[in-house]
Design an enzyme around this catalytic site. Structure first.
Site, short mmCIF file in Angstrom:
data_model
loop_
_atom_site.label_atom_id
_atom_site.label_comp_id
_atom_site.label_asym_id
_atom_site.label_seq_id
_atom_site.Cartn_x
_atom_site.Cartn_y
_atom_site.Cartn_z
N CYS A 118 0.80 -1.26 -0.01
CA CYS A 118 -0.01 -0.09 -0.08
C CYS A 118 0.90 1.18 -0.08
O CYS A 118 0.27 2.32 -0.23
CB CYS A 118 -0.82 0.16 1.19
SG CYS A 118 -2.21 -1.42 1.23
N HIS A 260 -3.34 7.14 3.71
CA HIS A 260 -3.77 6.08 3.19
C HIS A 260 -5.20 5.60 3.43
O HIS A 260 -5.26 5.88 4.65
CB HIS A 260 -2.93 4.91 3.41
CG HIS A 260 -2.96 3.34 3.03
ND1 HIS A 260 -3.66 3.27 1.62
CD2 HIS A 260 -3.31 2.40 3.55
CE1 HIS A 260 -3.77 1.95 1.46
NE2 HIS A 260 -3.64 1.30 2.78
N ASN A 290 -10.10 0.07 0.63
CA ASN A 290 -8.75 0.25 0.31
C ASN A 290 -8.34 -0.33 -0.90
O ASN A 290 -8.34 -1.47 -1.27
CB ASN A 290 -8.12 -0.71 1.46
CG ASN A 290 -6.57 -0.60 1.75
OD1 ASN A 290 -5.89 -0.20 0.88
ND2 ASN A 290 -5.90 -1.12 2.73
N1 ACO Z 1 -18.73 -8.93 9.54
C1 ACO Z 1 -19.10 -9.04 11.08
N2 ACO Z 1 -18.30 -9.50 11.91
C2 ACO Z 1 -16.93 -9.51 11.67
C3 ACO Z 1 -16.28 -9.34 10.17
C4 ACO Z 1 -17.22 -8.85 9.37
N3 ACO Z 1 -17.02 -8.56 8.21
N4 ACO Z 1 -15.35 -9.43 10.40
C5 ACO Z 1 -14.71 -9.66 11.68
N5 ACO Z 1 -16.02 -9.88 12.14
C6 ACO Z 1 -15.97 -10.39 13.70
C7 ACO Z 1 -15.11 -11.23 14.31
O1 ACO Z 1 -14.94 -12.42 13.83
C8 ACO Z 1 -15.01 -10.98 15.85
O2 ACO Z 1 -15.76 -11.78 16.23
P1 ACO Z 1 -15.67 -12.40 17.62
O3 ACO Z 1 -15.47 -11.36 18.54
O4 ACO Z 1 -16.73 -13.36 17.79
O5 ACO Z 1 -14.19 -13.40 17.63
C9 ACO Z 1 -15.55 -9.34 15.69
O6 ACO Z 1 -16.06 -9.34 14.56
C10 ACO Z 1 -14.26 -8.50 16.20
O7 ACO Z 1 -13.41 -8.56 15.38
P2 ACO Z 1 -11.99 -7.63 15.47
O8 ACO Z 1 -10.82 -8.12 14.39
O9 ACO Z 1 -11.78 -7.35 16.86
O10 ACO Z 1 -12.55 -6.42 14.85
P3 ACO Z 1 -11.79 -4.93 14.62
O11 ACO Z 1 -12.66 -3.67 15.27
O12 ACO Z 1 -10.52 -4.94 14.94
O13 ACO Z 1 -12.01 -4.52 13.07
C11 ACO Z 1 -10.59 -4.66 11.26
C12 ACO Z 1 -11.38 -5.59 12.12
C13 ACO Z 1 -12.10 -3.95 10.45
C14 ACO Z 1 -10.01 -5.63 10.07
C15 ACO Z 1 -9.78 -3.76 11.74
O14 ACO Z 1 -8.93 -4.28 12.57
C16 ACO Z 1 -8.90 -3.08 10.51
O15 ACO Z 1 -9.25 -2.16 9.96
N6 ACO Z 1 -7.76 -3.54 10.60
C17 ACO Z 1 -6.69 -2.78 9.80
C18 ACO Z 1 -6.78 -3.48 8.62
C19 ACO Z 1 -5.78 -2.87 7.17
O16 ACO Z 1 -6.06 -1.71 7.26
N7 ACO Z 1 -5.41 -3.82 6.44
C20 ACO Z 1 -4.67 -3.24 5.32
C21 ACO Z 1 -3.64 -2.41 6.02
S1 ACO Z 1 -2.22 -2.50 4.80
C22 ACO Z 1 -2.89 -2.28 3.35
O17 ACO Z 1 -3.40 -1.49 3.17
C23 ACO Z 1 -2.54 -3.55 2.33
#
Ligand code: ACO
Length: 333
Positions: A118, A260, A290
């Protein structure tokens, strides 16, 4: 030796027509619009259609034609192509060379692919700046073109909601003696201790895509979302503060901030670290999700074309991606 200042002469972007909404995704995996908006700010993303030529080089061709028009240049004025893509059209020939062909450039200019995930497009700016400064090239095309839909596991709700396809480009050239456009300061980094938090194991030399790989569902991106989230906020914020400070300015001198676009909460987290007003942050993660190294140039192009960013404005870019790579660039547009 005479040194030149770098000016962004023109920008362009391309978004595929096909829109995939959160509701569309919820028909395939267990998720819902409200969860996705609350956790990410994303409402929709675009998906490229290969049958329309919408691969990384094809999207770049369309975006570049717009940038050439904005810069009042022709394809053969480009004397260097730098192309960022996490997974370009194919391993060989490189996408930058394919793009040279598609644009009808016949001057045999150098054409280089770079992968810093990214951060790739922002990574290329200090390199292009150095080449312009020293007079090595006059018009450098810097491309960020990404088709994450090809390695995004549409059956994994943890990742499939986050990504989209797009291309953004800029043509960098020299400021004239009467102009004050210039790149003030840049920083690039990579923290490889966290390299396994965002991966695509198969498809490279280590692991070709075989029937066994497909049977084991190993051909997709994997991600440790929470680790990336924390590192993204911390690193982008410190890089932003560094480039602004190194330029002799303070955050209040920044007219526009383009981070980003991975997650609205990450963007807000970065802004909050230095109390930056959100109305000066360019955001389009809601519309396109993204798009990896395309996010910053697409947002930049949109903000120029709709009149928010004007000549003379001080603009701050920040990027973050797999590696974990990161970078920031502060410049006068
Ligand atoms: N829909 C519903 N529930 C979901 C989903 C979904 N799409 N995805 C995950 N969950 C659930 C999980 O299973 C978890 O359930 P559990 O508590 O029963 O285990 C719950 O939601 C919470 O999951 P978390 O992972 O704690 O959620 P979080 O608030 O951290 O959000 C997210 C997840 C959106 C992925 C966040 O961590 C994030 O955005 N991280 C950065 C990701 C990123 O930017 N990646 C790319 C960056 S580098 C590049 O650009 C290549």
């Amino acid at each position: 030796m005479k040194l030149f200042n770098t000016k962004i002469l023109g920008t362009g972007s391309f978004l595929p027509d096909k829109i995939l909404t959160n509701e569309d995704i919820a028909k395939r995996v267990e998720t819902n619009d409200q969860w996705i908006i609350e956790r990410t700010g994303i409402k929709a993303r675009r998906v490229a259609d290969l049958s329309k030529g919408e691969n990384p080089s094809g999207m770049a061709q369309q975006a570049t034609l717009r940038a050439l028009e904005a810069a009042n240049l022709t394809p053969n004025d480009i004397d260097c192509i730098l192309f960022s893509s996490t997974l370009a059209d194919q391993a060989m020939p490189n996408a930058a060379s394919v793009l040279q062909f598609k644009l009808g450039i016949t001057n045999n200019c150098p054409a280089l692919d770079v992968n810093a995930a990214c951060s790739g497009w922002v990574y290329l700016l200090p390199m292009a700046d150095a080449m312009i400064k020293t007079g090595m090239y006059k018009h450098i095309l810097v491309v960020g073109s990404e088709m994450l839909s090809s390695f995004n596991n549409w059956d994994d709700r943890n990742t499939c909601i986050l990504f989209g396809d797009a291309c953004g480009v800029a043509i960098l050239g020299r400021s004239s003696e009467t102009e004050d456009a210039k790149i003030y300061s840049t920083v690039l980094s990579s923290d490889s201790s966290k390299k396994d938090h965002l991966t695509l194991w198969a498809g490279g030399s280590n692991k070709r895509i075989t029937k066994e790989v497909i049977d084991n569902d190993e051909q997709w991106m994997t991600m440790n979302g929470q680790e990336i989230f924390k590192a993204a906020v911390k690193t982008m914020a410190s890089h932003c503060e560094k480039v602004v400070r190194d330029s002799g300015f303070t955050m209040s001198d920044v007219d526009w901030f383009i981070p980003h676009q991975a997650n609205l909460r990450i963007i807000e987290g970065v802004g909050n670290r230095f109390n930056f007003p959100m109305e000066k942050v360019i955001i389009n993660v809601d519309k396109y999700a993204n798009t990896s190294s395309a996010t910053v140039p697409v947002a930049f192009d949109e903000a120029i074309r709709d009149g928010r960013i004007k000549r003379g404005d001080n603009v701050l870019f920040a990027a973050f991606g797999a590696g974990l790579t990161a970078g920031a660039v502060f410049f006068k547009y």
